[in-house]
Scaffold this motif. Structure first.
Motif, PDB file in Angstrom:
ATOM      1  N   THR A 182     -10.526  43.881 -76.169  1.00  0.00           N
ATOM      2  CA  THR A 182     -10.598  42.915 -75.059  1.00  0.00           C
ATOM      3  C   THR A 182     -11.746  41.930 -75.234  1.00  0.00           C
ATOM      4  O   THR A 182     -11.604  40.741 -74.998  1.00  0.00           O
ATOM      5  CB  THR A 182     -10.757  43.663 -73.722  1.00  0.00           C
ATOM      6  OG1 THR A 182      -9.562  44.397 -73.479  1.00  0.00           O
ATOM      7  CG2 THR A 182     -10.967  42.704 -72.573  1.00  0.00           C
ATOM      8  N   ALA A 183     -12.923  42.432 -75.635  1.00  0.00           N
ATOM      9  CA  ALA A 183     -14.116  41.580 -75.695  1.00  0.00           C
ATOM     10  C   ALA A 183     -14.340  40.963 -77.078  1.00  0.00           C
ATOM     11  O   ALA A 183     -15.381  40.372 -77.322  1.00  0.00           O
ATOM     12  CB  ALA A 183     -15.347  42.403 -75.298  1.00  0.00           C
ATOM     13  N   ASP A 483     -16.933  31.499 -68.537  1.00  0.00           N
ATOM     14  CA  ASP A 483     -17.280  32.310 -69.707  1.00  0.00           C
ATOM     15  C   ASP A 483     -16.309  33.489 -69.808  1.00  0.00           C
ATOM     16  O   ASP A 483     -16.471  34.489 -69.132  1.00  0.00           O
ATOM     17  CB  ASP A 483     -18.722  32.812 -69.573  1.00  0.00           C
ATOM     18  CG  ASP A 483     -19.221  33.472 -70.861  1.00  0.00           C
ATOM     19  OD1 ASP A 483     -18.445  33.529 -71.837  1.00  0.00           O
ATOM     20  OD2 ASP A 483     -20.380  33.926 -70.889  1.00  0.00           O
ATOM     21  N   GLU A 484     -15.297  33.339 -70.643  1.00  0.00           N
ATOM     22  CA  GLU A 484     -14.261  34.367 -70.821  1.00  0.00           C
ATOM     23  C   GLU A 484     -13.693  34.806 -69.461  1.00  0.00           C
ATOM     24  O   GLU A 484     -13.688  35.996 -69.133  1.00  0.00           O
ATOM     25  CB  GLU A 484     -14.845  35.587 -71.558  1.00  0.00           C
ATOM     26  CG  GLU A 484     -15.403  35.296 -72.931  1.00  0.00           C
ATOM     27  CD  GLU A 484     -14.341  35.268 -74.017  1.00  0.00           C
ATOM     28  OE1 GLU A 484     -13.140  35.275 -73.678  1.00  0.00           O
ATOM     29  OE2 GLU A 484     -14.695  35.217 -75.195  1.00  0.00           O
ATOM     30  N   PRO A 485     -13.181  33.877 -68.644  1.00  0.00           N
ATOM     31  CA  PRO A 485     -12.814  34.246 -67.271  1.00  0.00           C
ATOM     32  C   PRO A 485     -11.583  35.126 -67.153  1.00  0.00           C
ATOM     33  O   PRO A 485     -11.347  35.716 -66.115  1.00  0.00           O
ATOM     34  CB  PRO A 485     -12.571  32.889 -66.603  1.00  0.00           C
ATOM     35  CG  PRO A 485     -12.137  31.999 -67.720  1.00  0.00           C
ATOM     36  CD  PRO A 485     -12.930  32.456 -68.916  1.00  0.00           C
ATOM     37  N   THR A 486     -10.781  35.227 -68.230  1.00  0.00           N
ATOM     38  CA  THR A 486      -9.535  36.005 -68.117  1.00  0.00           C
ATOM     39  C   THR A 486      -9.375  37.067 -69.201  1.00  0.00           C
ATOM     40  O   THR A 486      -8.319  37.669 -69.313  1.00  0.00           O
ATOM     41  CB  THR A 486      -8.307  35.065 -68.178  1.00  0.00           C
ATOM     42  OG1 THR A 486      -8.313  34.363 -69.439  1.00  0.00           O
ATOM     43  CG2 THR A 486      -8.317  34.053 -67.049  1.00  0.00           C
ATOM     44  N   SER A 487     -10.422  37.320 -69.988  1.00  0.00           N
ATOM     45  CA  SER A 487     -10.250  38.228 -71.125  1.00  0.00           C
ATOM     46  C   SER A 487      -9.961  39.661 -70.705  1.00  0.00           C
ATOM     47  O   SER A 487      -9.366  40.425 -71.451  1.00  0.00           O
ATOM     48  CB  SER A 487     -11.491  38.193 -72.025  1.00  0.00           C
ATOM     49  OG  SER A 487     -12.609  38.723 -71.347  1.00  0.00           O
ATOM     50  N   ALA A 488     -10.381  40.051 -69.493  1.00  0.00           N
ATOM     51  CA  ALA A 488     -10.157  41.430 -69.045  1.00  0.00           C
ATOM     52  C   ALA A 488      -8.922  41.564 -68.161  1.00  0.00           C
ATOM     53  O   ALA A 488      -8.695  42.626 -67.593  1.00  0.00           O
ATOM     54  CB  ALA A 488     -11.391  41.927 -68.289  1.00  0.00           C
ATOM     55  N   LEU A 489      -8.106  40.500 -68.073  1.00  0.00           N
ATOM     56  CA  LEU A 489      -6.983  40.505 -67.138  1.00  0.00           C
ATOM     57  C   LEU A 489      -5.643  40.622 -67.865  1.00  0.00           C
ATOM     58  O   LEU A 489      -5.494  40.199 -69.009  1.00  0.00           O
ATOM     59  CB  LEU A 489      -6.989  39.219 -66.301  1.00  0.00           C
ATOM     60  CG  LEU A 489      -8.270  38.922 -65.509  1.00  0.00           C
ATOM     61  CD1 LEU A 489      -8.123  37.597 -64.783  1.00  0.00           C
ATOM     62  CD2 LEU A 489      -8.583  40.038 -64.530  1.00  0.00           C
ATOM     63  N   VAL A 491      -1.683  39.740 -68.712  1.00  0.00           N
ATOM     64  CA  VAL A 491      -1.130  38.414 -68.997  1.00  0.00           C
ATOM     65  C   VAL A 491      -0.616  37.730 -67.734  1.00  0.00           C
ATOM     66  O   VAL A 491      -0.746  36.517 -67.585  1.00  0.00           O
ATOM     67  CB  VAL A 491      -0.005  38.485 -70.063  1.00  0.00           C
ATOM     68  CG1 VAL A 491      -0.583  38.710 -71.430  1.00  0.00           C
ATOM     69  CG2 VAL A 491       1.021  39.548 -69.723  1.00  0.00           C
ATOM     70  N   SER A 492      -0.023  38.488 -66.810  1.00  0.00           N
ATOM     71  CA  SER A 492       0.510  37.864 -65.595  1.00  0.00           C
ATOM     72  C   SER A 492      -0.615  37.370 -64.691  1.00  0.00           C
ATOM     73  O   SER A 492      -0.557  36.273 -64.143  1.00  0.00           O
ATOM     74  CB  SER A 492       1.391  38.854 -64.831  1.00  0.00           C
ATOM     75  OG  SER A 492       0.642  39.986 -64.448  1.00  0.00           O
ATOM     76  N   ILE A 493      -1.666  38.197 -64.533  1.00  0.00           N
ATOM     77  CA  ILE A 493      -2.809  37.802 -63.709  1.00  0.00           C
ATOM     78  C   ILE A 493      -3.556  36.658 -64.395  1.00  0.00           C
ATOM     79  O   ILE A 493      -4.033  35.725 -63.745  1.00  0.00           O
ATOM     80  CB  ILE A 493      -3.756  38.993 -63.460  1.00  0.00           C
ATOM     81  CG1 ILE A 493      -2.970  40.196 -62.933  1.00  0.00           C
ATOM     82  CG2 ILE A 493      -4.854  38.610 -62.490  1.00  0.00           C
ATOM     83  CD1 ILE A 493      -2.234  39.950 -61.641  1.00  0.00           C
ATOM     84  N   GLN A 494      -3.645  36.725 -65.725  1.00  0.00           N
ATOM     85  CA  GLN A 494      -4.271  35.643 -66.493  1.00  0.00           C
ATOM     86  C   GLN A 494      -3.559  34.323 -66.215  1.00  0.00           C
ATOM     87  O   GLN A 494      -4.202  33.291 -66.012  1.00  0.00           O
ATOM     88  CB  GLN A 494      -4.199  35.978 -67.984  1.00  0.00           C
ATOM     89  CG  GLN A 494      -4.656  34.854 -68.902  1.00  0.00           C
ATOM     90  CD  GLN A 494      -4.601  35.247 -70.358  1.00  0.00           C
ATOM     91  OE1 GLN A 494      -5.550  35.784 -70.914  1.00  0.00           O
ATOM     92  NE2 GLN A 494      -3.478  34.995 -71.000  1.00  0.00           N
ATOM     93  N   ALA A 495      -2.232  34.359 -66.199  1.00  0.00           N
ATOM     94  CA  ALA A 495      -1.461  33.135 -65.940  1.00  0.00           C
ATOM     95  C   ALA A 495      -1.800  32.562 -64.566  1.00  0.00           C
ATOM     96  O   ALA A 495      -1.969  31.349 -64.414  1.00  0.00           O
ATOM     97  CB  ALA A 495       0.037  33.436 -66.035  1.00  0.00           C
TER      98      ALA A 495
END
Length: 578
Positions: A182-183, A483-489, A491-495
């Motif tokens: 993830t990171a 700063d990496e606002p969606t890397s821990a989310l 794919v649907s939540i990232q969208a």
């Protein structure tokens, strides 16, 4: 006989409202040398299965049915003392959050050596040498020196590599990897995945890979199991399942994967999943005009540089000493220069430890630069000595951090979290107005009034990130650092979050610095991109130019490591290209 068998697993969590079934009769098997991918939304039960296998299921969670067998031997009924001999030695675990799985009071060396000495018959010297080999194998430079450092002295990606080294140090038969990359950026991700793949093949280690990254699934897994709300909805060989999914949920999940081949106006939404939608914003036009749009015309900008970074440098002291020549220094940022035009989204990419987040913190005034200057709206902010002027500057620049949970105070209600910067900068005359503004902001990011009096732990990861965005908007900033606002989310939540950020940028005319190691996301979000490595800025180009014709060798190398997702099903997906 399979290496690992999970038979009819059922896990329940008891609460005052009754029992919640987290896993419903799931059966999976894992062969020697095989990598089984497990995908699904947050709350689908992926990590719960991993925790049950390794005996780390926390109360009130409990197995109410089923069995877990390792090489035919049932392990789920072992006594705690007996299970400790299995955990770490026979089954290794790579956790998602390295900060919670590393002891902040112990050096990396002591944690690795202690683990090996508990499970293996090795001398301290042998354990020390193996620890160095492990750090080198997971891509940590100057491993012999860094071995004596503490977790807080490593970047997020570096800490994740240490956690992977810890999981591998006792050569287990099974590895459960819960979001192991993830990171990590694409280059280190490729290196780690190659290492894990080689380990599985050469040592015949079985691996359960839990991830929301379809690129990782496509790249390394042999089979995929898809979970939805605790149920196994589909399972099969990786390429066949991803290219010809049968279940509607799987099709919907694949549709939300960011495209790396073309730039789209908006991210497709996962429509199958209940409760996943872009929430209606009852009052967003009003809040945009009445609060966010005060004192300037959003959406109208001159195109001139709002931010200029000139010869910026940052040096950290790794080892202090009385004599200057004996100090060990690290140049995290070296002579970096670039500018960001008003209304532009500027991206920064590069491997972990390349200096991306350090630059963000230098711009925000959280770090003091060793050299160079940051010029914001024609003011050199690195030379500001007056606290009032510094506060006025900080009000105009806000950050959205990678981990929303750690950037929210768990003891404060959401009302107070979002209102805090409004109160600090005295932007509202009364508490009534403050509450109205906070309510409007929460509604603007898709949460609404019901969030006001709740605490951060009552929200999902995507909802917490929306709260962080609302808090960042509370001061009416001109410049937003993501700063990496969606890397821990997922794919649907990232969208959802990325569509929200796109809306903010278009509606409010915000200028953004967008930091990510996810190249498809960078392509979708950014107008121009800077490529960093070892603290140096190697190339700056228009986004489409960078992806179609990169000039620097390292840029070409990064793009070549992007997982190919051409075979993913795009059935029934309507997209609008830019």
């Amino acid at each position: 006989m399979a290496l690992l068998d999970i038979e009819n697993l059922r896990i329940e969590f008891s609460s005052r409202r009754g029992n919640v079934v987290a896993i419903q009769d799931v059966s999976l098997s894992l062969e020697k040398g095989e990598i089984l991918g497990v995908v699904g939304e947050s709350g689908a039960g992926k990590s719960t299965i991993g925790n049950a296998v390794i005996g780390l299921l926390e109360p009130p969670g409990k197995m109410t049915r089923g069995a877990v067998l390792l090489n035919g031997e049932r392990i789920d009924q072992l006594a705690p003392g007996a299970f400790r001999k299995v955990r770490g030695r026979r089954i290794g675990m790579i956790f998602q959050d390295p900060l919670t799985s590393l002891d902040p009071l112990q050096t990396i060396e002591s944690q690795l050596v202690e683990t090996m000495q508990v499970h293996l018959r090795v001398t301290p010297q042998q354990a020390h040498e193996r620890a160095i080999e492990l750090l080198e194998s997971v891509g940590i430079p100057e491993a012999r020196m860094r071995l004596r450092q503490y977790p807080h002295q490593f970047s997020g990606g570096m800490r994740q590599r240490v956690v992977i080294a810890l999981a591998l140090c006792c050569e287990p038969e099974v590895i459960i990897a819960d979001e192991p990359t993830t990171a990590l950026d694409v280059s280190i991700q490729a290196q780690i995945l190659s290492l894990l793949r080689k380990l599985c093949k050469d040592k015949q280690v079985g691996m359960i890979l839990i991830t929301h990254d379809m690129g990782v699934i496509a790249e390394v897994t042999d089979r995929v199991a898809v979970l939805y709300r605790g149920k196994l909805v589909e399972e099969g060989p990786t390429k066949a399942l991803l290219s010809r999914p049968q279940h509607l949920y799987t099709k919907s999940l694949i549709s939300a994967v960011p495209r790396s081949d073309i730039k789209l106006r908006r991210f497709p939404m996962v429509t199958y999943i209940e409760d996943v939608h872009e929430a209606p914003k009852k009052d967003n036009l009003d809040i945009a005009k009445r609060w966010l749009g005060q004192q300037r015309h959003y959406g109208e900008h001159s195109g001139k540089p709002l931010l200029q970074v000139q010869d910026l440098g940052m040096r950290f002291v790794l080892k202090n000493a009385f004599l200057k020549q004996n100090r060990v220094m690290l140049d995290a940022v070296k002579n970096v220069s670039f500018s960001i035009r008003e209304g532009e989204v500027f991206g920064l990419v590069g491997e972990s430890g390349s200096g991306k987040s350090t630059i963000a913190r230098l711009i925000a005034g959280l770090y003091q630069a060793s050299q160079g200057s940051v010029i914001f709206n024609d003011v050199n902010v690195t030379q500001l000595a007056d606290q009032k002027m510094m506060n006025a500057f900080r009000r105009q620049i806000q950050m959205v951090f990678q981990d929303p949970f750690s950037s929210l105070n768990p003891r404060m209600r959401i009302l107070d979290i979002v209102a805090e910067p409004i109160r600090f900068h005295k932007l509202a005359t009364t508490e009534k107005i403050t509450r109205q503004i906070v309510s409007g902001l929460l509604d603007y990011v898709g949460l609404g009034d019901q969030a006001l009096l709740r605490f951060p732990h009552e929200f999902s990861g995507g909802q917490r990130q929306r709260i962080c965005i609302a808090r960042a908007l509370a001061t009416r900033p001109r410049f937003l650092i993501c700063d990496e606002p969606t890397s821990a989310l997922d794919v649907s939540i990232q969208a959802q979050i990325l569509n929200l950020l796109k809306d903010l940028q278009e509606t409010l005319g915000l200028t953004m610095l967008f930091i990510s190691h996810d190249l498809p996301v960078i392509r979708q979000m950014c107008d121009r991109v800077g490529v960093m490595r070892h603290g140096e800025l190697l190339e700056v180009a228009e986004t489409e130019t960078l992806f179609s014709d990169p000039q620097h060798e390292y840029s070409r190398h990064l793009l070549s490591l992007m997982p190919s997702l051409d075979f993913l099903s795009r059935e029934g997906l309507e997209v609008e290209a830019v």
